[in-house]
Design an enzyme around this catalytic site. Structure first.
Site, PDB file in Angstrom:
ATOM      1  N   THR A  14       2.284  -0.307  -2.286  1.00 40.60           N
ATOM      2  CA  THR A  14       2.423  -1.225  -3.422  1.00 40.60           C
ATOM      3  C   THR A  14       2.959  -2.580  -2.989  1.00 40.60           C
ATOM      4  OG1 THR A  14       2.695   0.397  -5.194  1.00 40.60           O
ATOM      5  CG2 THR A  14       3.842  -1.665  -5.486  1.00 40.60           C
TER       6      THR A  14
ATOM      7  N   ASP B 228      -4.012  -1.240  -6.550  1.00 42.45           N
ATOM      8  CA  ASP B 228      -3.159  -1.648  -5.427  1.00 42.45           C
ATOM      9  C   ASP B 228      -3.557  -1.017  -4.098  1.00 42.45           C
ATOM     10  OD1 ASP B 228      -2.121   0.867  -6.195  1.00 42.45           O
ATOM     11  OD2 ASP B 228      -0.035   0.295  -5.811  1.00 42.45           O
ATOM     12  N   HIS B 229      -3.979   0.250  -4.118  1.00 46.48           N
ATOM     13  CA  HIS B 229      -4.348   0.949  -2.876  1.00 46.48           C
ATOM     14  C   HIS B 229      -4.986   2.267  -3.273  1.00 46.48           C
ATOM     15  CE1 HIS B 229      -0.798   3.337  -3.753  1.00 46.48           C
ATOM     16  NE2 HIS B 229      -0.074   2.222  -3.778  1.00 46.48           N
TER      17      HIS B 229
HETATM   18  C1  GP9 Z   1       7.561   2.137  -7.497  1.00 48.04           C
HETATM   19  C2  GP9 Z   1       6.204   1.749  -7.136  1.00 48.04           C
HETATM   20  C3  GP9 Z   1       5.502   2.686  -6.206  1.00 48.04           C
HETATM   21  O1  GP9 Z   1       8.465   1.187  -7.906  1.00 48.04           O
HETATM   22  O2  GP9 Z   1       5.749   0.504  -7.350  1.00 48.04           O
HETATM   23  O3  GP9 Z   1       5.154   2.158  -4.985  1.00 48.04           O
HETATM   24  P1  GP9 Z   1       4.166   2.932  -3.980  1.00 48.04           P
HETATM   25  O4  GP9 Z   1       4.755   4.291  -3.720  1.00 48.04           O
HETATM   26  O5  GP9 Z   1       2.835   3.050  -4.633  1.00 48.04           O
HETATM   27  O6  GP9 Z   1       4.104   2.072  -2.778  1.00 48.04           O
HETATM   28 MN    MN Z   2       1.323   1.805  -5.336  1.00 42.43          MN
END
Ligand code: GP9
Ligand code: MN
Length: 424
Positions: free
Chosen positions: A82, A257-258
């Site tokens: 993220t 995001d991924h």
């Molecule tokens: C938690 C979130 C998750 O605050 O944004 O991040 P990720 O695990 O997807 O990198």
């Molecule tokens: Mn994420």
């Protein structure tokens, strides 16, 4: 030092792609709302499970007259997940090959979008139903110039039913977020980070409106239920923006995001997709949805190859902001000079004709390794991508933006920002 900045600037200037006149300024003066679609992959779009669309609301925006949908848009994240996505989106700089720049480079100097837009009168805010310190957000957002950060402490009356593993479930999150949003002066630049559709995709069954898949692989089977939930939450958010009167003057950018399902789940994914997953398919499973909704803008489905690094220049140009002096490693997806080369963090790449995966170059159409006599072009693209990653890393590791400030840009002083608890 300043010599290294010169090398970076020479690169970003020569890589610059001028805006497309048909789109430049289409969202000038409008509010910006980013919706971070946690773990959304493009294969979900228009996918049907048990004869039902999984994401009917997002699907309805594909082909919407004011929405651009990009179906060859790839995530370029690595270990920072993220945070890598956010890092690229705010700066058009790549995340680092290892770890998370959010954590290790939180004190760097940045010329991020929230800071850049301040001179244009924008106030900025992030909304996220988790603790502010996760991914070191509460520190790096100050370096980005974010005016407000509404984390879990800004939300009230939450019960266990409202909570997901990484924070507030998307429906209660958006519901309260709109009230917080209404406290901001316009125009605003904002980001809403969802969490309901996060690995391993557990959700209270009372909140689900679609049956699980039946591959026998738990996270793959659960994936569709939380995706449906998130889709409903976004539909609700759009309706709330409409009710608040903000929608007519707001650009909404939604991005995955991924990946949510890693390669380790390919045998279940073969059942889901009813086909064998080839190396080309694997690369294409790294596609994430990108929607750009602008009232009055001509929408449609755009097949351009691009990645998260390209989003910031695209958004800036839609806002009518020039970017030729910015150190951006991506280029405007709508520019006629946008180069369709998407380099991943490990140096692999995809492009309309050639994919580079591991040690092999592939012809995208045939799916076969490239013949000897076609390797020259492939190697050129590979080197180009690796040079770009190298310069981006040099910029981040050397904190080079300290030595450069684009014309008219007011540098950020992180000490000016303090994120207080705000409740409505
Ligand atoms: C938690 C979130 C998750 O605050 O944004 O991040 P990720 O695990 O997807 O990198
Ligand atoms: Mn994420």
């Amino acid at each position: 030092d300043s010599d290294s900045v010169t090398e970076v600037l020479n690169y970003t200037k020569s890589n610059y792609a001028p805006p497309n006149k048909a789109y430049f300024g289409a969202a000038e003066g409008m509010n910006v709302v980013y919706v971070h679609l946690e773990s959304f992959q493009t294969f979900l779009m228009n996918y049907e499970l048990h004869g039902e669309e999984v994401t009917p609301f997002l699907n309805s925006l594909i082909g919407d007259s004011n929405t651009l949908y990009f179906d060859n848009f790839y995530h370029q994240t690595a270990q920072g997940k993220t945070s890598d996505a956010e890092f690229m989106l705010e700066n058009s700089l790549f995340g680092l090959p290892k770890g998370s720049a959010f954590i290790t480079k939180g004190k760097n100097t940045y010329q991020a979008a929230p800071a850049d837009l301040k001179d244009k009168g924008y106030k900025s805010a992030v909304f996220h139903g988790n603790n502010a310190t996760f991914w070191n957000r509460s520190e790096i957002y100050k370096s980005f110039g974010y005016d407000h950060f509404f984390d879990i402490k800004s939300y009230t009356g939450l019960t266990d039913m409202d909570m997901a593993e990484y924070g507030i479930l998307d429906k209660p999150f958006f519901e309260q977020s709109v009230d917080l949003l209404e406290t901001l002066p316009e125009p605003f630049y904002t980001k809403f980070i969802t969490v309901a559709h996060h690995f391993p995709y557990n959700i209270n069954q009372e909140l689900t409106t679609i049956e699980k898949a039946a591959t026998g692989d738990t996270s793959v089977d659960n994936f569709f239920q939380t995706a449906r939930y998130a889709d409903e939450a976004i539909e609700q958010f759009f309706a709330e923006l409409e009710d608040s009167g903000l929608a007519d003057n707001t650009m909404i950018v939604m991005y995955g995001d991924h990946y949510g399902i890693s390669e380790n789940h390919n045998s279940a994914m073969e059942q889901i997709l009813s086909k064998e997953i080839t190396p080309i398919d694997n690369a294409d499973l790294q596609r994430v949805p990108l929607f750009i909704h602008v009232p009055g803008m001509k929408g449609g489905v755009n097949h351009t190859y691009g990645g998260q690094i390209d989003l910031l220049p695209t958004v800036m140009h839609l806002l009518g902001v020039e970017t030729q002096d910015n150190i951006y490693f991506g280029t405007d997806l709508l520019s006629k000079e946008h180069e369709e080369l998407v380099t991943f963090r490990n140096g692999d790449f995809v492009s309309p004709e050639i994919y580079s995966i591991g040690d092999t170059f592939y012809d995208r159409k045939s799916g076969l390794p490239l013949a000897e006599d076609q390797l020259e072009q492939a190697k050129k693209l590979q080197e180009q991508g690796i040079y770009k990653l190298h310069l981006s890393d040099q910029t981040v590791n050397g904190d080079l933006l300290r030595f450069y400030s684009p014309e008219g840009f007011t540098p950020v002083n992180p000490a000016d920002y303090q994120y207080k608890e705000v409740t409505t």
